[in-house]
Design an enzyme around this catalytic site. Sequence first.
Site, PDB file in Angstrom:
ATOM      1  N   GLY B 169       0.717  -1.191   0.168  1.00  0.00           N
ATOM      2  CA  GLY B 169      -0.159  -0.095  -0.020  1.00  0.00           C
ATOM      3  C   GLY B 169       0.780   1.313  -0.014  1.00  0.00           C
ATOM      4  O   GLY B 169       2.130   1.181   0.224  1.00  0.00           O
ATOM      5  N   CYS B 170       0.349   2.390  -0.356  1.00  0.00           N
ATOM      6  CA  CYS B 170       0.970   3.540  -0.401  1.00  0.00           C
ATOM      7  C   CYS B 170       1.718   3.947   0.760  1.00  0.00           C
ATOM      8  O   CYS B 170       2.756   4.369   1.033  1.00  0.00           O
ATOM      9  CB  CYS B 170       0.249   4.703  -1.166  1.00  0.00           C
ATOM     10  SG  CYS B 170      -1.328   4.915  -0.359  1.00  0.00           S
ATOM     11  N   TYR B 171       0.504   4.472   1.966  1.00  0.00           N
ATOM     12  CA  TYR B 171       0.872   4.713   3.171  1.00  0.00           C
ATOM     13  C   TYR B 171       2.051   3.460   3.844  1.00  0.00           C
ATOM     14  O   TYR B 171       3.106   3.994   4.229  1.00  0.00           O
ATOM     15  CB  TYR B 171      -0.115   4.670   4.300  1.00  0.00           C
ATOM     16  CG  TYR B 171      -1.110   5.950   3.999  1.00  0.00           C
ATOM     17  CD1 TYR B 171      -0.589   7.262   3.977  1.00  0.00           C
ATOM     18  CD2 TYR B 171      -2.496   5.573   3.717  1.00  0.00           C
ATOM     19  CE1 TYR B 171      -1.759   8.248   3.877  1.00  0.00           C
ATOM     20  CE2 TYR B 171      -3.324   6.784   3.762  1.00  0.00           C
ATOM     21  CZ  TYR B 171      -2.879   8.004   3.745  1.00  0.00           C
ATOM     22  OH  TYR B 171      -3.834   9.079   3.217  1.00  0.00           O
ATOM     23  N   THR B 173       4.117   1.820   2.258  1.00  0.00           N
ATOM     24  CA  THR B 173       5.588   1.957   1.472  1.00  0.00           C
ATOM     25  C   THR B 173       6.302   3.135   2.318  1.00  0.00           C
ATOM     26  O   THR B 173       7.454   3.112   2.699  1.00  0.00           O
ATOM     27  CB  THR B 173       5.394   2.224   0.049  1.00  0.00           C
ATOM     28  OG1 THR B 173       4.759   1.267  -0.499  1.00  0.00           O
ATOM     29  CG2 THR B 173       6.801   2.616  -0.770  1.00  0.00           C
ATOM     30  N   ALA B 174       5.661   4.425   2.600  1.00  0.00           N
ATOM     31  CA  ALA B 174       6.130   5.561   3.116  1.00  0.00           C
ATOM     32  C   ALA B 174       6.617   5.255   4.503  1.00  0.00           C
ATOM     33  O   ALA B 174       7.709   5.628   4.905  1.00  0.00           O
ATOM     34  CB  ALA B 174       5.427   6.559   2.870  1.00  0.00           C
TER      35      ALA B 174
END
Lengths: 357, 357, 357, 357
Positions: B169-171, B173-174
């Site tokens: 997921g994007c969150y 990953t960050a």
Amino acid sequence: MRVCAHFKDTSGGNGVGRMKKIRVSVLGVSGYTAREALKILARHDGVEIAQLVSRSEPSPHVTQFHPELAGLVDKRCRTFDARSVAAESDVVLSCLPHKTSFEYCGKLLDAGCRVVDLSADYRFQDQETYKHWYGVEHGDLEHLAEAVYGLPEINRDRIREARLVANPGCYPTAVTLAALPLVAKGMARRSIPLIAVAASGVSGAGRKIIEQFMFCSVHENVYAYKVGAHQHAPEMAATLSEVRGGRVEVLFTPYLVPMDRGILATVHVPLKDAPKNLTEHYTEFYRGEPFVRVLPPGEWPQTKYVWGTNVCAIGVTRVGDYAVAVSAIDNLIKGASGQAVHNLNIMFGLNETAGLK
Amino acid sequence: MRVCAHFKDTSGGNGVGRMKKIRVSVLGVSGYTAREALKILARHDGVEIAQLVSRSEPSPHVTQFHPELAGLVDKRCRTFDARSVAAESDVVLSCLPHKTSFEYCGKLLDAGCRVVDLSADYRFQDQETYKHWYGVEHGDLEHLAEAVYGLPEINRDRIREARLVANPGCYPTAVTLAALPLVAKGMARRSIPLIAVAASGVSGAGRKIIEQFMFCSVHENVYAYKVGAHQHAPEMAATLSEVRGGRVEVLFTPYLVPMDRGILATVHVPLKDAPKNLTEHYTEFYRGEPFVRVLPPGEWPQTKYVWGTNVCAIGVTRVGDYAVAVSAIDNLIKGASGQAVHNLNIMFGLNETAGLK
Amino acid sequence: MRVCAHFKDTSGGNGVGRMKKIRVSVLGVSGYTAREALKILARHDGVEIAQLVSRSEPSPHVTQFHPELAGLVDKRCRTFDARSVAAESDVVLSCLPHKTSFEYCGKLLDAGCRVVDLSADYRFQDQETYKHWYGVEHGDLEHLAEAVYGLPEINRDRIREARLVANPGCYPTAVTLAALPLVAKGMARRSIPLIAVAASGVSGAGRKIIEQFMFCSVHENVYAYKVGAHQHAPEMAATLSEVRGGRVEVLFTPYLVPMDRGILATVHVPLKDAPKNLTEHYTEFYRGEPFVRVLPPGEWPQTKYVWGTNVCAIGVTRVGDYAVAVSAIDNLIKGASGQAVHNLNIMFGLNETAGLK
Amino acid sequence: MRVCAHFKDTSGGNGVGRMKKIRVSVLGVSGYTAREALKILARHDGVEIAQLVSRSEPSPHVTQFHPELAGLVDKRCRTFDARSVAAESDVVLSCLPHKTSFEYCGKLLDAGCRVVDLSADYRFQDQETYKHWYGVEHGDLEHLAEAVYGLPEINRDRIREARLVANPGCYPTAVTLAALPLVAKGMARRSIPLIAVAASGVSGAGRKIIEQFMFCSVHENVYAYKVGAHQHAPEMAATLSEVRGGRVEVLFTPYLVPMDRGILATVHVPLKDAPKNLTEHYTEFYRGEPFVRVLPPGEWPQTKYVWGTNVCAIGVTRVGDYAVAVSAIDNLIKGASGQAVHNLNIMFGLNETAGLK
């Protein structure tokens, strides 16, 4: 010394037209906080705008700084003369930048005027903290000790009697109000810091013409800055520590986000002995406060819904051993000029919400 | 049966035109992640776009969904036929939504195709966690166990051999990349949670037509949502726990901010036995990683500077007993389609940066 | 004089790696057009970046101006030395501002280099027009006469042989291409002016740090400026008049809108002897042009769909005795750096779309 | 029967609380124009909000539609009952969409209420024009003939006596006021059309949840739509023709720009017999108008400076044989709800600026 007496409202009703209006001057007219203060004051039935003072030459009309005030405020700025300002004003809002404001506020106090200072200059009782974070010696130690920190939800009674009110910073207003119901009641652990992250619109930085606030720098961009090192963190810590009666640490990171106005702050408070229902606790704590709105469980504040208002909206939930409280304010109103007028209303015994509905 | 062999580059030079291109099909063409995947694939020398599959009828041209692909991708969508897709593809990127994707991925695997799934469907090895957070029974338990979590910085070797990659997921990953160098090395206390706040642009929510993503709802607004209760929090916790070899808690709050693309995440990691110079540690940890950039001390990432790239930029500092790490990614690239192509490059032995420069 | 010969591609295919690369230097590195030019050149197989020249001291690294070029261009800037530049370059893109660029371009031409000038300095053959609109005497009359106006859709053949190409302005590119199919074919009445209105993103103004381009000035705002008096209006008129073989008047008003990149131009052309089906006429007129896309009847261009591309998208309809043509470009690409590279490709016999796909 | 008499102020003072307040109901509460109308009415000393009527079930509280009204308006919506509304209201603002509004307004008129209709339903005296542009037969021919077009700068006297006021569209308000001083005085050539281009914020389209108004569709984008074919063009033409006493043509193109509120319109008027100094002419023409501000020569309006106000700011210049006039309004205030309240003030003999300062 001339005392700016309260003008007691004995008229019943809202008293419009019955009482002598409070004469308010504004120092440092060119910036955003002055613009918003003037918008509020121009529609405030209990006050009249006295002098506008600017360091710019030669005495520009206020609409040269703020075209949107056309039709609302029709005055030229004047150069600063403490005696003249004091003679024509009951109170002065100083919208000057920090490190400059103390040069003027002291003179106005000596000339017999009450002052609400929107800069950071009188927010720290401890001059060393000021020096550390703002990089200069404080220039008005004479009056520093009598300054009252102007967060009405904490200091209402002291504000009423104050000659000099230090209006809180925008981030500290949002973060402090989000954490206050827990810290004030001893429900926050003190062995680990409160952790706060707040996103702010660009106007929070004032009207600085530098590359980092250009449209092409801010638009479609978010960035953190002064991570763990912002000058508003010690202001939050000082206020919460005083309320708590013991050292409270705050680890704070601000974000710049691509909007004009608004702050959204999230505060993580490590809990001890806290009630099950945090929303109920917050609601009870802020009962009667005209400008704090606690949201029902599961609802979270949006900066849009407090835009242009003096309201601080707060949502809170418990996650494990932490409370997570989210607050939203308009940084220029509750975070600056609206709160200044709220303080002014308290100082002069006006209806607290006058001009702020 | 598994066919998707590496096509060895024997040409010298960059090999363009000399090696058999990897045939890539895309499932679920209408959304933003498919659009970005197609932009990358269209410029990627080592692949060719095979089938575009959409559930929409009757077989729209891809530019009906994405006018900006005019001149870049000239194909009509087709309806799903697992055997046909598998016959014409070496690998499929599934851009279908979660709870739908697993219905298709299993069939493709059975038909002999490798799969990179951009949905959440194969990210949790624990089906109960999946059920709890996504609200349904997992529909493809047969293949779940072999899925590899596609964060190359952790799982490069397993990705190389995987038939099924679960793209992060994007969150997660960050946040994961920001915390990884400390958690992986046992430098994070585990008795209190990591606290993460991340601001995301609107495209992170996908192409949903609902009021909360209307221009007038998002513009000049910031809000928090799913505070402490976002489905990406357990994904971060699962990954970090596995890396750490023990339970790691993450307290996570996402913000929606008025921009299209980008995530800025701040992670507060309580430290134990951490080195003095965190920047040095991060730099060393990520040495050789093509898509992680650690910034010098005092510099902080901006989403603008990684916009449109597969880079995760990270700044880190120590504040008291905490590390504060800030990371920035483009949610549609490193947070979705770029990372998917990175995984694909690894799976097929291509240059890891092919198509992603 | 040294002639920058064509390097003939004899390799078949796309020829990558077979032909000597064109050496390109860039003058005036700090601005947006240089940034975009470098992004394009860094991914262009047929060129290599030679010198970066900046007037800033002391020779900053290019990423100090443009952090987003990290990983893409790794060079320090150098101070200007015409002979050194010419020795190491086949062509120079001058991204210097007008009134400055002519001081450098002349020297480079004399030193044997071909030049594409992105400023306004060589766009007017008539030095009086230049003086009137730009307020100074032209400083390089020696080379002015040989300058070719670099709109490939008009001047492709002359660009091929040119030593000095004057790259068009952003507004003139959008407006001229929207009106060209009618004006060039004598279908526009000349007794009344063409009326053009164009909305531009902020990057069109360059990287100027002034209050009118601050985020808080531009956001949630639209304004017109230089109404009927913009320096790009005579550029449009000059080009269209030359094409028409007779005086064509253009009444032009630009808008600043709150976005970073993009121009949307609407041109109202009073018609005579025009065909019924204007879309067909436009389609036919631009057949074969790689960077003009004529939309079907009833469809209108959006700046978003040409963002980051070198495409000019055009829609056209007839309303009464007028054609209304709407065009969209990315002001930094087709309106500046992309068109410059297109010109460079033509000048050196490269594939016209190289680096611009 | 018509009752809506003036309620004479017999109280002395500024009259607040001394005169019977005008009772105002609002129909169609869910949209943006209702929200803005309610914000204005809530702060208007001369009115009180009577019924809020919504077609939604079951009678939501107004803050469910508009959270920002919390603390300002505290009412539940009711279902429509013409007799009940008329009994409790002196006037109704209909914020219903066109093609729906006429079903309700007629009944209210018959029940004895005055009406300001913010939809397009009563703007055209010619029912054929209505049918052509809105695609349906007009459903209330009985009252159409008595409707007065509510542009106070043209129809003040007729508005005063009207039972039914058709509040103008947002684009027509901006365009008509920009052209009026020339058209009304016969200074516009009629053989060629006025050419108008207007950029509008997204709220102008109402609260429609469709893809073209999603954040990711609008942000960093500008597009034209309904080029030469917008339903507001005949409204402008009808008004200007009536004022002129002869057919006036308007060629109109609207732009959607990435902001919430605001319209910037540019009108090109071909001149005959016009005075040299157009600014002087405009200033004289609008002398005494409380909501039109003519800017000095060389200054141009910005939507930001009229944001949230009922002001139309206009700049004008001459270019050749054309006047170019640029006007700015807030589409939701002067372009809708503010103008509606202005009309209401006129209808009931209140101070024209009441509630609109």
